[in-house]
Write an enzyme that holds these catalytic residues in place. Sequence first.
Site, short mmCIF file in Angstrom:
data_model
loop_
_atom_site.label_atom_id
_atom_site.label_comp_id
_atom_site.label_asym_id
_atom_site.label_seq_id
_atom_site.Cartn_x
_atom_site.Cartn_y
_atom_site.Cartn_z
N ASP A 1 0.83 -1.21 0.00
CA ASP A 1 0.00 0.00 0.00
C ASP A 1 0.86 1.26 0.00
O ASP A 1 1.96 1.26 0.56
CB ASP A 1 -0.92 -0.01 1.23
CG ASP A 1 -2.03 1.02 1.13
OD1 ASP A 1 -2.32 1.50 0.01
OD2 ASP A 1 -2.61 1.36 2.18
N ARG B 1 -0.19 8.51 -10.64
CA ARG B 1 -0.30 7.32 -9.79
C ARG B 1 0.26 6.07 -10.49
O ARG B 1 0.79 5.17 -9.83
CB ARG B 1 -1.76 7.08 -9.40
CG ARG B 1 -2.34 8.16 -8.48
CD ARG B 1 -3.82 7.90 -8.20
NE ARG B 1 -4.05 6.63 -7.54
CZ ARG B 1 -3.98 6.45 -6.21
NH1 ARG B 1 -3.73 7.47 -5.41
NH2 ARG B 1 -4.20 5.27 -5.68
N ASN C 1 -10.88 -2.95 -5.62
CA ASN C 1 -10.13 -1.98 -6.44
C ASN C 1 -10.77 -1.70 -7.80
O ASN C 1 -10.40 -0.74 -8.48
CB ASN C 1 -8.68 -2.44 -6.65
CG ASN C 1 -7.81 -2.33 -5.41
OD1 ASN C 1 -6.92 -3.14 -5.18
ND2 ASN C 1 -8.07 -1.32 -4.58
#
Length: 257
Positions: free
Chosen positions: A28, A41, A76
């Site tokens: 994470d 990202r 997700n």
Amino acid sequence: MAAEKQSPTAGAPAEEAGSPLHVAIVMDGNGRWAKKRGLPRTLGHRAGVDALKRTVSAAAELNVRWLTVFGFSTENWSRPAAEVAELMALPKRYFETDIARLEREGVRVRVIGRREGLSAELVRIIEDAQARTAHNDRFFLNIAFNYGGQADIVDAARRFAAEVASGRARPEDLTEQLFASHLATAGSPPPDVIIRPSGEQRLSNFLLWEAAYAELVYQDVLWPDYGHEHLKAALEAFAGRDRRYGALAADDVLAAG
Ligand code: IPE
Ligand code: MG
């Protein structure tokens, strides 16, 4: 992913001094790592793949024998489509650059999680990585991908229910051990320690059944920065824990006797 043969160590805590460990990691912090650098990202996720490579090597050096990492959760899918597409491309990126080394170094790769929703190409890449390393037994790398702990428990319940419906099992046959043999992690011992970097302190639907007696270690490092020193520190924290599995500590047993 039907149940495989149950490992002789399944269900048994593997942790006298020096015995090989099963470490699980919630990878994470990729997004925050990228944001701190003003990067998209996607680059955080790619750096996360490099961290995985470092951590597999570090684990093998640190007496870890099973490593289970959380790559993509059933939750997700709710991220933006472009990010989901990037995450879906990561197994290919990882295996393309690393599968030959994993194969050579004795690593057996298993990808645990639902295949539904994955592209045919990705399923082929996963099956290929598993087949190429199926003969290995020095180190076991489980990658949880399109995995959710609750979903996996539901899938296990469905498999057992199907056995009952077809007359191959009876409801009263079901024990904790038999149930565990229907989970995607069948064949791996339960994790001794679950590590979560990035400062978050929750399981997020990872290995819910298997986590029953796992020690939890939280670390303030973002996953793309993770490596040998962090894993070593996590294992040191773990080594200092007093694991009792619901029983008494050894000196309390003596005092009670
Ligand atoms: C981990 O990093 C990757 C996945 C969960 C797939 P994140 O993408 O969750 O990074 P943060 O939490 O936003 O920093
Ligand atoms: Mg996150």
